[in-house]
Enzyme design. Structure first.
Site, PDB file in Angstrom:
ATOM      1  N   LYS A 173      18.344  -3.975  27.510  1.00  0.00           N
ATOM      2  CA  LYS A 173      17.532  -5.188  27.362  1.00  0.00           C
ATOM      3  C   LYS A 173      18.346  -6.360  26.806  1.00  0.00           C
ATOM      4  O   LYS A 173      17.827  -7.452  26.637  1.00  0.00           O
ATOM      5  CB  LYS A 173      16.320  -4.911  26.458  1.00  0.00           C
ATOM      6  CG  LYS A 173      15.309  -3.925  27.036  1.00  0.00           C
ATOM      7  CD  LYS A 173      14.073  -3.855  26.166  1.00  0.00           C
ATOM      8  CE  LYS A 173      13.261  -2.588  26.365  1.00  0.00           C
ATOM      9  NZ  LYS A 173      12.593  -2.500  27.662  1.00  0.00           N
TER      10      LYS A 173
ATOM     11  N   CYS B 184       3.718   0.397  28.604  1.00  0.00           N
ATOM     12  CA  CYS B 184       3.960   1.484  27.638  1.00  0.00           C
ATOM     13  C   CYS B 184       3.340   1.157  26.283  1.00  0.00           C
ATOM     14  O   CYS B 184       3.945   1.436  25.235  1.00  0.00           O
ATOM     15  CB  CYS B 184       5.441   1.788  27.493  1.00  0.00           C
ATOM     16  SG  CYS B 184       6.208   2.327  29.026  1.00  0.00           S
TER      17      CYS B 184
ATOM     18  N   HIS C 182       5.103   0.126  21.109  1.00  0.00           N
ATOM     19  CA  HIS C 182       5.490   0.743  22.383  1.00  0.00           C
ATOM     20  C   HIS C 182       5.311   2.262  22.218  1.00  0.00           C
ATOM     21  O   HIS C 182       5.432   2.788  21.115  1.00  0.00           O
ATOM     22  CB  HIS C 182       6.957   0.392  22.634  1.00  0.00           C
ATOM     23  CG  HIS C 182       7.498   0.815  23.960  1.00  0.00           C
ATOM     24  ND1 HIS C 182       7.861   2.109  24.239  1.00  0.00           N
ATOM     25  CD2 HIS C 182       7.763   0.098  25.091  1.00  0.00           C
ATOM     26  CE1 HIS C 182       8.343   2.177  25.482  1.00  0.00           C
ATOM     27  NE2 HIS C 182       8.285   0.967  26.020  1.00  0.00           N
TER      28      HIS C 182
ATOM     29  N   GLN D 258      13.030  -5.389  21.381  1.00  0.00           N
ATOM     30  CA  GLN D 258      12.768  -6.727  21.924  1.00  0.00           C
ATOM     31  C   GLN D 258      13.309  -7.818  21.003  1.00  0.00           C
ATOM     32  O   GLN D 258      13.164  -8.999  21.293  1.00  0.00           O
ATOM     33  CB  GLN D 258      11.248  -6.935  22.117  1.00  0.00           C
ATOM     34  CG  GLN D 258      10.580  -5.955  23.046  1.00  0.00           C
ATOM     35  CD  GLN D 258      10.951  -6.162  24.503  1.00  0.00           C
ATOM     36  OE1 GLN D 258      11.511  -7.202  24.885  1.00  0.00           O
ATOM     37  NE2 GLN D 258      10.648  -5.189  25.341  1.00  0.00           N
TER      38      GLN D 258
ATOM     39  N   ASP E 248      11.454  -1.053  15.124  1.00  0.00           N
ATOM     40  CA  ASP E 248      11.734  -0.989  16.563  1.00  0.00           C
ATOM     41  C   ASP E 248      12.159  -2.391  16.980  1.00  0.00           C
ATOM     42  O   ASP E 248      11.332  -3.285  17.120  1.00  0.00           O
ATOM     43  CB  ASP E 248      10.484  -0.531  17.330  1.00  0.00           C
ATOM     44  CG  ASP E 248      10.734  -0.537  18.842  1.00  0.00           C
ATOM     45  OD1 ASP E 248      11.836  -0.928  19.270  1.00  0.00           O
ATOM     46  OD2 ASP E 248       9.810  -0.159  19.588  1.00  0.00           O
TER      47      ASP E 248
END
Lengths: 409, 160
Positions: free
Chosen positions: A224, A366, A122, A201, A198
């Site tokens: 999220k 993104c 991202h 998600q 990261d």
């Protein structure tokens, strides 16, 4: 064990119509909807608990401080942090990553040092390193993505040779690919580099244990994972946080200030200048409770089953017209399905689906470097969460036929 | 209820399927400008060749994107080919009017006053023709940027 069947009714927003159709929300990789429990927790905070934290001497302020620090403890337990002081609250994952690039990067990197990222990142895990490159002259190296949507690790030794940091997504927000973070962390450490994950998600969808992942830093965002917008998390091993200089300067992050200078507060408050987002932290804590009650392994199982159903149904119904990006095997991926429909532009696909009350995202998500790898400028993306069920995917498959009706030529 | 037929009119889909004046022109003599819609990644490249009398004697459109951005660009190319630069500027104003956009900055650096025309009656005598088919886009506000992308790019190339 499957998720209980009443989950959808916990989300008041989902009970409404668009263009005469019941809303089918398939954009949770973008942001998730909020259960009543999270909404109530935040309302209750403002109705009963609100005061500024860490500075009031009265009972109400103590309660507000407990609410903030209680939320921190819930988040820490949720990802199996060693100590609550390893949980830094930020605005979102993007701010967490920028904090890292600023504080750790400025402190520990010098011109010529290499940071390794991947082509499926991202922009939040790309641009802060571009900016650091402009400031400090670091080198940015890229792990390629192969045709199956996995990281191509065949050249990883060379990429990691002399590198100081490896920063990779645990789950792609475009392809759904689950990356082998524990193995990557080991490879990074063997090469003398630190590991950043990261997990924006990942934490919302997969049981997360930072000890098992073996990383040094992990970032994610609340919105999220059923929590409100405006709160994110940076987890880091205490030794790294201790060594890093502060981020923003101001109240809360100091122990003492004189005309000559200041001394910093203990971690994590050293990185939390100013009045924090307490209600949002309370909302995140309530989201953690809600997900823990469902059971994160049940959440993961639910999404694997739904993803398998989606891949099967969409392919059966639309054959060669639909191309779904990312790993073909549901166990190797999350419930994020980017797809191309014939040669219809994603913006048009999303527009036609919206007319049936179906919310999907169209665009580059993104992740423009990944779009270049896929050889496209945009994809349509349907993404799943706890409140989705098979009927949502049936409706998606039905509505895609309308795309075909308008654009087949 | 607003229906998709308001957006995807047959003439629009025709220009999307069979874009007119698609390609490139040699620069120079042609001028070139690129426009992007960062929201969805749509891209329009406008090539414009203007003769000594100020007439647009050739135009070409490149780039890629959704049906609305691409059909609008195609229709625009047909509408401006053979027109004077002055008339092309009037068409930009007329089209922006159709899109109900009353922004003070019409693309590039050219404000309405800098363009030397007043909005009132600026499109006088200009026939939008096929472009009228894009009127339905206004009912889908997020698509207005798609429809106006090529026109902003045209304004940019005229101002350069």
């Amino acid at each position: 064990m499957a998720l209980r069947s009443t989950v959808k009714s916990d989300f008041p927003l989902l009970d409404q119509q668009f263009h005469g159709h019941q809303l089918v929300y398939l954009d949770s990789a973008n942001t998730s909807q909020k259960p009543q429990a999270v909404i109530d927790a935040m309302t209750d905070y403002y109705e009963t608990t609100n005061a500024n934290v860490h500075r009031g001497s009265y009972e109400l302020a103590v309660r507000a401080t407990d609410a903030l620090e209680g939320a921190r403890a819930k988040v820490g337990a949720f990802i199996n942090a060693e100590s609550n002081s390893e949980i830094v609250f930020t605005k979102n994952a993007t701010e967490s990553m920028n904090l890292l690039a600023h504080c750790w990067g400025e402190h520990s990197l010098k011109a010529g040092d290499a940071v390794v990222i991947s082509e499926m990142e991202h922009h939040a895990n790309i641009v802060p390193w571009h900016m650091l490159r402009a400031r400090k002259g670091i080198e940015l190296r890229w792990i390629p993505v192969d045709a199956s949507g996995h990281l191509d690790l065949s050249d990883l030794d060379r990429l990691l040779d002399g590198a100081k940091l490896l920063s990779v997504t645990a789950m792609s927000n475009v392809l759904g690919t689950l990356n082998p973070i524990a193995a990557l962390a080991e490879r990074a450490h063997d090469a003398g580099a630190l590991m950043v994950v990261d997990a924006s998600q990942y934490v919302p969808h997969v049981p997360t244990d930072v000890q098992a992942l073996g990383a040094d830093f992990l970032v994610f965002t609340g919105h999220k994972m059923l929590a409100p917008m405006g709160i994110g998390v940076l987890w880091a091993r205490a030794e790294h946080l201790e060594a890093m200089p502060p981020f923003l300067g101001g109240g809360e992050m100091i122990l003492s200030v004189t005309k000559d200078g200041f001394t910093t507060n203990d971690v994590p408050w050293k990185f939390e200048a100013g009045t924090p987002m307490v209600a949002e932290a309370v909302g995140l804590g309530a989201a953690v409770d809600y997900l823990s009650d469902l059971g994160m392994s049940n959440v993961r199982q639910h999404e694997v089953e739904l993803t398998a159903y989606a891949l099967r149904t969409l392919t059966e119904r639309h054959g060669d017209k639909i191309t779904i990006h990312g790993p073909a095997e549901p166990a190797e991926r999350g419930g994020v399905m980017s797809f191309a429909y014939a040669d219809v532009h994603p913006h048009d696909v999303a527009q036609v689906l919206d007319q049936s009350g179906i919310a999907v995202r169209a665009g580059h998500h993104c992740a423009k470097p990944l779009m270049d790898v896929l050889g496209t400028s945009a994809t349509s993306r349907a993404s799943l969460y706890v409140y989705n069920d098979k009927s949502d995917l049936d409706k998606l498959a039905d509505a895609l036929s309308a795309v075909d009706d308008i654009f087949s030529f | 209820m607003i229906g998709l037929e308001d957006l995807y009119r047959e003439i629009i889909l025709d220009h999307y399927r069979t874009p007119r004046n698609r390609g490139e022109l040699e620069t120079p003599p042609a001028r070139r400008a690129e426009g992007f819609n960062p929201l969805c990644g749509d891209e329009i490249i406008v090539y414009l060749q203007v003769d000594e009398a100020g007439v647009i004697d050739d135009v070409a459109i490149g780039g890629q994107g959704c049906s609305i951005s691409q059909s609008s660009a195609s229709m625009m190319s047909v509408a401006i080919k053979g027109k004077t630069v002055e008339d092309a500027r009037k068409l930009i104003v007329a089209f922006k009017g159709l899109m109900s956009i009353h922004e003070t900055d019409i693309g590039g650096d050219g404000s309405e006053t800098a363009l030397g025309i007043d909005l009132e009656g600026a499109s006088e005598g200009m026939q939008l023709g096929d472009l009228e088919a894009l009127r339905g886009v206004v009912k889908f506000p997020i698509r207005i940027k798609c429809a106006t992308l090529s026109w902003n790019t045209l304004a940019q190339v005229l101002d350069e």
